[in-house]
Write a protein that holds these residues in place. Structure first.
Motif, PDB file in Angstrom:
ATOM      1  N   GLU A 181       0.815  -1.215   0.000  1.00 20.95           N
ATOM      2  CA  GLU A 181       0.000   0.000   0.000  1.00 20.95           C
ATOM      3  C   GLU A 181       0.848   1.265   0.000  1.00 20.95           C
ATOM      4  OE1 GLU A 181      -1.752   1.267   3.888  1.00 20.95           O
ATOM      5  OE2 GLU A 181      -1.265  -0.783   4.457  1.00 20.95           O
ATOM      6  N   HIS A 182       2.069   1.214   0.527  1.00 23.82           N
ATOM      7  CA  HIS A 182       2.898   2.424   0.622  1.00 23.82           C
ATOM      8  C   HIS A 182       3.330   2.935  -0.761  1.00 23.82           C
ATOM      9  CE1 HIS A 182       2.733   1.895   4.897  1.00 23.82           C
ATOM     10  NE2 HIS A 182       3.365   0.730   4.854  1.00 23.82           N
ATOM     11  N   PRO A 183       3.938   2.084  -1.626  1.00 25.63           N
ATOM     12  CA  PRO A 183       4.228   2.598  -2.980  1.00 25.63           C
ATOM     13  C   PRO A 183       2.969   2.931  -3.761  1.00 25.63           C
ATOM     14  CG  PRO A 183       4.698   0.247  -2.846  1.00 25.63           C
ATOM     15  CD  PRO A 183       4.473   0.728  -1.447  1.00 25.63           C
ATOM     16  N   ALA A 184       1.888   2.187  -3.513  1.00 25.27           N
ATOM     17  CA  ALA A 184       0.637   2.468  -4.233  1.00 25.27           C
ATOM     18  C   ALA A 184       0.105   3.849  -3.873  1.00 25.27           C
ATOM     19  CB  ALA A 184      -0.401   1.394  -3.914  1.00 25.27           C
TER      20      ALA A 184
ATOM     21  N   VAL B  65      -2.791   0.558  -7.015  1.00 28.80           N
ATOM     22  CA  VAL B  65      -3.102   1.990  -7.089  1.00 28.80           C
ATOM     23  C   VAL B  65      -4.591   2.201  -7.312  1.00 28.80           C
ATOM     24  CG1 VAL B  65      -2.727   4.101  -8.431  1.00 28.80           C
ATOM     25  CG2 VAL B  65      -0.788   2.623  -7.872  1.00 28.80           C
ATOM     26  N   ALA B  66      -5.202   1.358  -8.159  1.00 26.48           N
ATOM     27  CA  ALA B  66      -6.648   1.479  -8.389  1.00 26.48           C
ATOM     28  C   ALA B  66      -7.425   1.228  -7.099  1.00 26.48           C
ATOM     29  CB  ALA B  66      -7.082   0.501  -9.482  1.00 26.48           C
ATOM     30  N   MET B  67      -6.977   0.260  -6.310  1.00 24.36           N
ATOM     31  CA  MET B  67      -7.655   0.017  -5.029  1.00 24.36           C
ATOM     32  C   MET B  67      -7.543   1.221  -4.110  1.00 24.36           C
ATOM     33  SD  MET B  67      -7.137  -3.961  -3.905  1.00 24.36           S
ATOM     34  CE  MET B  67      -5.487  -4.237  -4.504  1.00 24.36           C
ATOM     35  N   VAL B  68      -6.353   1.802  -4.036  1.00 29.64           N
ATOM     36  CA  VAL B  68      -6.166   2.998  -3.206  1.00 29.64           C
ATOM     37  C   VAL B  68      -7.056   4.129  -3.695  1.00 29.64           C
ATOM     38  CG1 VAL B  68      -4.510   4.809  -2.587  1.00 29.64           C
ATOM     39  CG2 VAL B  68      -3.831   2.408  -2.463  1.00 29.64           C
ATOM     40  N   HIS B  69      -7.124   4.304  -5.018  1.00 29.78           N
ATOM     41  CA  HIS B  69      -7.929   5.378  -5.608  1.00 29.78           C
ATOM     42  C   HIS B  69      -9.400   5.248  -5.208  1.00 29.78           C
ATOM     43  CE1 HIS B  69      -9.146   8.387  -8.559  1.00 29.78           C
ATOM     44  NE2 HIS B  69     -10.093   7.552  -8.954  1.00 29.78           N
ATOM     45  N   TYR B  70      -9.878   4.015  -5.106  1.00 32.41           N
ATOM     46  CA  TYR B  70     -11.290   3.796  -4.789  1.00 32.41           C
ATOM     47  C   TYR B  70     -11.522   3.513  -3.303  1.00 32.41           C
ATOM     48  CZ  TYR B  70     -12.350   3.763  -9.753  1.00 32.41           C
ATOM     49  OH  TYR B  70     -12.507   4.121 -11.070  1.00 32.41           O
ATOM     50  N   GLY B  71     -10.525   3.806  -2.469  1.00 37.12           N
ATOM     51  CA  GLY B  71     -10.739   3.740  -1.038  1.00 37.12           C
ATOM     52  C   GLY B  71     -10.501   2.399  -0.385  1.00 37.12           C
ATOM     53  N   ARG B  72      -9.810   1.496  -1.062  1.00 33.51           N
ATOM     54  CA  ARG B  72      -9.490   0.205  -0.467  1.00 33.51           C
ATOM     55  C   ARG B  72      -7.982   0.142  -0.183  1.00 33.51           C
ATOM     56  NH1 ARG B  72     -14.064   0.679  -0.084  1.00 33.51           N
ATOM     57  NH2 ARG B  72     -15.751  -0.752  -0.672  1.00 33.51           N
TER      58      ARG B  72
END
Length: 388
Positions: free
Chosen positions: A106-109, A178-185
């Protein structure tokens, strides 16, 4: 008292209630009253009361299992929360059936989402990306640059292939994170393992299963979007560089990447195209249901409404065998001369050739065995029918 864990997420699908626990595990609860579960938890019942409220068809120990998976918490009273021992953090690295799993992706993402994605979200960034992809398409259509099939330094050539190819694979998987981070996961785990004929980097995308449909489809295809850009870059570079070695490496990478994109787009065998299809259809257990339906069809006990699942299961297995064969043929057509040159060289070059070929050969063999085993399994109904 049983409560939904503060870090847990849920989504109602047509297959049942999808529950994602704090550990990243996702459970599909297929129960007639699954949609009412959040309401059933409103007054913090104890485990036995919650199971009674759910009613038949019941599964003994279901609530305890969901507590263990981090979906629920079981607190005697609110004051006990502060006195509980802190949760033990899972090890940073652990070996599983999928491969070597590593936490912290999650950190690089999040860094990429914060510092890189604004460029691609800007109209100018989108325009430049479209120009790059179009130019890459022209370079591919133009054909192979006027260079030999293998360079005079095959050892260096294979090292560059492995390093650049692995970096491209890592970018593909980071795109899913990155897509997961973008959508709040929160993407929790990444890893290395055998997948489709090679040692591959992968990201556990199960937290994305609780996203809305459009976000799930985008997340499933995010890696392929990155592949299109990197492949275009390889094709353009192959025609622009003046050094023969680099031109050979970039062109071979572009060709192999094109094949990889086509395989990943195929809606079969749980590759990206399959997950996008499952997300679009809102069938989170599509692969499992298709295999069961095919087994039921071969056993003569398939309900009419599940025929499409059986057809999809058969198509997936047959297409998987065809894709493995096609991938092997394209790899040999593109890199065969390089492999022959390495095995005709000194001991160091032979070792590099073995390192380059062995993961691909072993991956194809294991994938092929897995497909054959799956074919034999679907011919033996397990008594569960077609996953009603």
């Amino acid at each position: 008292m049983v409560r939904l864990d503060p870090q847990a997420q849920w989504r109602l699908s047509k297959r049942g209630l999808l529950l994602a626990g704090r550990h990243g595990d996702v459970v599909l609860l297929e129960h007639p009253r699954a949609a009412r579960l959040p309401a059933l938890l409103s007054d913090d019942p104890d485990p036995a009361e919650l199971e009674r409220r759910l009613g038949p068809p019941g599964q003994a120990g279901l609530v305890e299992e969901l507590i263990a998976q981090g979906v629920f918490t079981d607190v005697v009273c609110p004051d006990d929360v502060a006195g509980q021992a802190p949760a033990v953090k899972p090890p940073r690295c652990r070996l599983t059936r999928s491969g070597l799993m590593i936490s912290g992706v999650e950190h690089p993402a999040r860094w990429i989402e914060t510092h890189v994605m604004p460029f691609f979200a800007h109209p100018a960034g989108r325009l430049l990306t479209l120009i790059l992809v179009a130019a890459g398409g022209v370079a591919l259509l133009y054909g192979r640059p006027d260079v030999p099939t293998v360079s005079s330094t095959p050892a260096l050539e294979v090292v560059l292939m492995v390093v650049i190819g692995t970096a491209a694979t890592a970018l593909h998987e980071l795109a899913h994170a990155v897509a997961m981070v973008h959508y709040g996961r929160t993407p929790r785990l990444a890893g290395f393992g055998f997948y489709w004929g090679a040692v591959s980097f992968f990201v556990d995308s199960t937290p994305a299963l609780t996203l809305p449909r459009r976000a799930r489809v985008i997340q499933a295809l995010a890696g392929l979007a990155v592949d299109v850009v990197t492949t275009a870059g390889f094709a353009i570079a192959a025609h622009l560089v003046s050094d023969t070695l680099w031109a050979i490496v970039f062109w071979r990478l572009a060709v192999l990447a094109c094949v990889d994109i086509l395989i990943n787009l195929a809606p079969v065998l749980q590759v990206d195209g399959h997950w996008a299809l499952a997300d679009w259809l809102d069938e989170p257990d599509l692969a499992l249901r298709a295999r069961r339906a095919l087994g039921a069809a071969l056993g003569g006990s398939l309900p009419r409404r599940h025929r499409w699942l059986a057809c999809y299961g058969a198509f997936s297995l047959l297409a998987g065998i065809g894709l493995l064969a096609a991938m092997s043929l394209v790899f040999w057509a593109s890199a065969g001369d390089l492999v022959v040159s390495l095995f005709a060289g000194n001991p160091a070059e032979i070792a590099l050739g073995a390192y380059y070929v062995a993961p691909i050969v072993l991956g194809v063999v294991f994938s092929g065995i897995g497909l054959l085993v799956e074919i034999m399994r679907v011919g033996q109904p397990d008594g569960r029918g077609a996953a009603a």
